[in-house]
Scaffold this active site. Structure first.
Site, PDB file in Angstrom:
ATOM      1  N   CYS A  33      -1.219 -21.820 -20.682  1.00  0.00           N
ATOM      2  CA  CYS A  33      -2.475 -22.112 -21.359  1.00  0.00           C
ATOM      3  C   CYS A  33      -3.154 -23.290 -20.663  1.00  0.00           C
ATOM      4  CB  CYS A  33      -2.222 -22.428 -22.829  1.00  0.00           C
ATOM      5  SG  CYS A  33      -3.689 -23.015 -23.715  1.00  0.00           S
TER       6      CYS A  33
ATOM      7  N   ASN B 289       1.639  -4.040  11.618  1.00  0.00           N
ATOM      8  CA  ASN B 289       0.414  -4.047  10.832  1.00  0.00           C
ATOM      9  C   ASN B 289      -0.524  -2.961  11.349  1.00  0.00           C
ATOM     10  OD1 ASN B 289      -1.113  -5.435   8.697  1.00  0.00           O
ATOM     11  ND2 ASN B 289      -2.574  -5.887  10.325  1.00  0.00           N
TER      12      ASN B 289
ATOM     13  N   SER C 281      -2.968  -9.291   7.649  1.00  0.00           N
ATOM     14  CA  SER C 281      -4.012  -9.534   8.637  1.00  0.00           C
ATOM     15  C   SER C 281      -3.852 -10.897   9.286  1.00  0.00           C
ATOM     16  CB  SER C 281      -5.388  -9.444   7.976  1.00  0.00           C
ATOM     17  OG  SER C 281      -5.509 -10.451   6.966  1.00  0.00           O
TER      18      SER C 281
ATOM     19  N   ARG D 239      -7.411  -6.588   2.610  1.00  0.00           N
ATOM     20  CA  ARG D 239      -8.320  -6.900   3.711  1.00  0.00           C
ATOM     21  C   ARG D 239      -8.368  -5.829   4.786  1.00  0.00           C
ATOM     22  NH1 ARG D 239      -9.976 -12.193   3.174  1.00  0.00           N
ATOM     23  NH2 ARG D 239      -8.803 -13.353   1.637  1.00  0.00           N
TER      24      ARG D 239
ATOM     25  N   THR E 263       0.836  -1.202   0.000  1.00  0.00           N
ATOM     26  CA  THR E 263       0.000   0.000   0.000  1.00  0.00           C
ATOM     27  C   THR E 263       0.872   1.253   0.000  1.00  0.00           C
ATOM     28  OG1 THR E 263      -0.178  -0.011   2.416  1.00  0.00           O
ATOM     29  CG2 THR E 263      -1.913  -1.150   1.184  1.00  0.00           C
TER      30      THR E 263
ATOM     31  N   ASN F  80       1.935 -11.632  -1.537  1.00  0.00           N
ATOM     32  CA  ASN F  80       1.661 -10.688  -2.620  1.00  0.00           C
ATOM     33  C   ASN F  80       2.030 -11.248  -3.992  1.00  0.00           C
ATOM     34  OD1 ASN F  80       0.899  -8.967  -0.562  1.00  0.00           O
ATOM     35  ND2 ASN F  80       2.856  -7.892  -0.511  1.00  0.00           N
TER      36      ASN F  80
ATOM     37  N   PRO G  57      -3.689  -0.862  -3.850  1.00  0.00           N
ATOM     38  CA  PRO G  57      -4.749  -0.965  -2.841  1.00  0.00           C
ATOM     39  C   PRO G  57      -4.569  -2.168  -1.932  1.00  0.00           C
ATOM     40  CG  PRO G  57      -5.677  -0.515  -5.021  1.00  0.00           C
ATOM     41  CD  PRO G  57      -4.222  -0.827  -5.224  1.00  0.00           C
ATOM     42  N   ASP G  58      -4.914  -1.973  -0.652  1.00  0.00           N
ATOM     43  CA  ASP G  58      -4.893  -3.054   0.315  1.00  0.00           C
ATOM     44  C   ASP G  58      -6.024  -4.030   0.002  1.00  0.00           C
ATOM     45  OD1 ASP G  58      -4.328  -4.611   2.483  1.00  0.00           O
ATOM     46  OD2 ASP G  58      -4.921  -3.145   3.989  1.00  0.00           O
TER      47      ASP G  58
ATOM     48  N   CYS H 182      -4.060 -18.415 -26.109  1.00  0.00           N
ATOM     49  CA  CYS H 182      -2.958 -19.128 -26.745  1.00  0.00           C
ATOM     50  C   CYS H 182      -3.274 -19.317 -28.230  1.00  0.00           C
ATOM     51  CB  CYS H 182      -2.818 -20.486 -26.049  1.00  0.00           C
ATOM     52  SG  CYS H 182      -1.554 -21.562 -26.726  1.00  0.00           S
TER      53      CYS H 182
ATOM     54  N   CYS I  21      -3.425 -21.926 -29.691  1.00  0.00           N
ATOM     55  CA  CYS I  21      -4.279 -23.117 -29.794  1.00  0.00           C
ATOM     56  C   CYS I  21      -5.736 -22.803 -29.496  1.00  0.00           C
ATOM     57  CB  CYS I  21      -3.784 -24.223 -28.860  1.00  0.00           C
ATOM     58  SG  CYS I  21      -4.300 -24.017 -27.128  1.00  0.00           S
TER      59      CYS I  21
END
Length: 248
Positions: A127, A216, A192, A32, A24, A102, A29-30, A151, A153
């Site tokens: 794929c 946190n 979290s 939770r 962040t 992340n 954007p965060d 792909c 295919c």
């Protein structure tokens, strides 16, 4: 902050667990936290549904349209002071490994070499029909143009990130269990600690007697077991970064 840096410097094995909060500070954007991505439906769909493998197989367009603003523009964001400082600590031999929830690639862009991506990475796509591989650089422009990457295919490319209903990458979690169970210091940053099985890793450290430091913005269920808790990642890591630079 001096106490925290001293803890890291004196530890025999320090491992790090990171969540969306570390990014962040880069402008991503965060997920939770208060007002985070997971708290807001997208076109009437819960984010957990968009990120389920069952939904992806039927409606990949839902994921790719949603992911334009969270995944495929991550090259527009720069590593934060947390990413930079963790890479600098690793370079000095003070951190053994970073385990991240992340999927924004910012730890590796900051220079972390021992970075384990618990929820996979969009660096590669495969794929679903034939297994053909494509890179993030190949897929990102297609997604940002509003198209579903396909792909030759005819099959749909899926990023190598872990969707709901899929297992964590082979070997990554078991390596994490080993590292956190043998560490004497564990840092849990910007998470979290509610997403399992990834969140079991800091718990593993506590069970095996390691000192746990949590940084946190919100409280976590492991706060009562932590050796130290802080609530502002930016201020903590700016001071550590400055201390490292002045010690050169």
């Amino acid at each position: 902050m001096n106490d925290l840096l001293e803890l890291i410097q004196k530890s025999h094995k320090c491992v790090v667990f990171t969540g969306a909060g570390v990014s962040t500070l880069s402008g991503i954007p965060d997920f939770r936290g208060t007002g985070g991505v997971y708290t807001k439906p997208w076109h009437g769909l819960a984010v957990e549904e968009i990120l389920s493998i069952d939904c992806f197989r039927v409606h990949p367009e839902y994921f790719y349209e949603w992911a334009k603003q969270f995944v495929y523009c991550c090259q527009d964001f720069e590593p934060s002071v947390v990413h930079r400082t963790l890479a600098a600590l690793e370079e000095r031999g003070l951190i053994d490994a970073v385990y991240t929830q992340n999927i924004d690639l910012l730890h590796t862009r900051a220079g972390s070499k021992k970075c384990f991506e618990l929820h996979g990475s969009p660096a590669r796509h495969h794929c679903l029909a034939c297994g053909n591989e494509a890179s993030f650089a190949e897929i990102s422009p297609v997604v940002m143009a509003g198209k579903v990457p396909r792909c030759p295919c005819g099959g749909v490319f899926k990023p190598d990130i872990v969707f709901y209903g899929e297992s964590l990458p082979d070997g990554v979690f078991s390596q994490g269990e080993y590292d956190f169970s043998t560490a004497d210091l564990a840092l849990a940053l910007g998470s979290s600690l509610t997403v399992y099985p990834a969140a079991m890793l800091p718990e593993e450290a506590v069970r095996n007697g390691a000192k746990l430091v949590i940084v946190n913005a919100q409280k976590t269920h492991l706060d009562p077991f932590a050796y130290r808790t802080y609530n502002d990642l930016g201020s903590v890591f700016r001071e550590i970064e400055e201390a490292l630079q002045s010690a050169r």
